[in-house]
Design an enzyme around this catalytic site. Sequence first.
Site, PDB file in Angstrom:
ATOM      1  N   PRO A   2       0.819  -1.216   0.000  1.00  0.00           N
ATOM      2  CA  PRO A   2       0.000   0.000   0.000  1.00  0.00           C
ATOM      3  C   PRO A   2       0.857   1.272   0.000  1.00  0.00           C
ATOM      4  O   PRO A   2       1.810   1.378   0.755  1.00  0.00           O
ATOM      5  CB  PRO A   2      -0.804  -0.105   1.297  1.00  0.00           C
ATOM      6  CG  PRO A   2      -0.670  -1.518   1.745  1.00  0.00           C
ATOM      7  CD  PRO A   2       0.625  -2.025   1.190  1.00  0.00           C
ATOM      8  N   GLU A   3       0.496   2.192  -0.881  1.00  0.00           N
ATOM      9  CA  GLU A   3       1.155   3.492  -0.934  1.00  0.00           C
ATOM     10  C   GLU A   3       0.095   4.563  -0.628  1.00  0.00           C
ATOM     11  O   GLU A   3      -0.985   4.221  -0.146  1.00  0.00           O
ATOM     12  CB  GLU A   3       1.798   3.712  -2.312  1.00  0.00           C
ATOM     13  CG  GLU A   3       2.860   2.654  -2.637  1.00  0.00           C
ATOM     14  CD  GLU A   3       3.514   2.870  -4.004  1.00  0.00           C
ATOM     15  OE1 GLU A   3       3.622   4.021  -4.451  1.00  0.00           O
ATOM     16  OE2 GLU A   3       3.919   1.872  -4.624  1.00  0.00           O
TER      17      GLU A   3
END
Length: 272
Positions: A2-3
Amino acid sequence: MPELPEAETIARALDEALVGRVVGGVVLLRGDVFRGRVDRLTKLPGVRVERAYRRGKRVIVVFETGEKLVFGLGMSGRLAVVTREAELETHTHLRVGFAGGVELRFRDPRRFGGVWLFAADEAVVGKRLGLLGPEPLEISSRGFCGLLDRRRQVKALLMDQAVIAGLGNIYVDEALHRAGVHPMTIASDLTEDERRGLWRAVRSVLRTAIKHRGTTLMDYRDPDGAPGGFQQKHRVYRRDGQGCRTCGVVIEKIVAAGRSTHFCPNCQVLGL
Ligand SMILES: [Zn+2]
């Protein structure tokens, strides 16, 4: 992994689902996932959620007391809002129950993530969590151009959370392609025009990805269990061997900043 867009999607969903709810009970199923004193965690019941937001790649739930529950999602961290009766999935490490039968659950099979509880007067940015640079959707063009004034490979620089927060492998590759910048370019060699172009590309990629609720490659799901849709819009990331969506030349994969890096050798030429 996840960014920023995935963390933003999760934070927005938590804000919608949890604001105003009062904590009923906290169950820590795996102690080493919680980085702090457990007795503080057990004092949460009775406290109301004020809001949820994102900083960098972290998701933060703020209580009316000012305390903040901070989630680092690592490689495979997932937050879900479910009913109390919902079946408990493996690798669920933390359950926060709320009045009304709703539960926030944190799962992280690979355990690179973690959970922190910060006191009201404690800033979320600091030594405990590592330094965090400015937010890419908030920094000005001038501020961003200034960040690039370093003799470091642009890909490594943009992935450094202490320089700018929230970007990782996917969105850096995508932004560099949109800006026509080769990932191994030395940042300080970029012209002012190129730097401004990169600022615009970063913002545009992040905004579009947030609109599509992030990228799902393997694990990522939003708190409702739905995958993101931005992977269909990727121009280079994991598209090696396929044609560039701009010029048709085959996308290549190299290693830069120690990570698989995808770029178009025609649209992103390394300057001399
Ligand atoms: Zn191309």
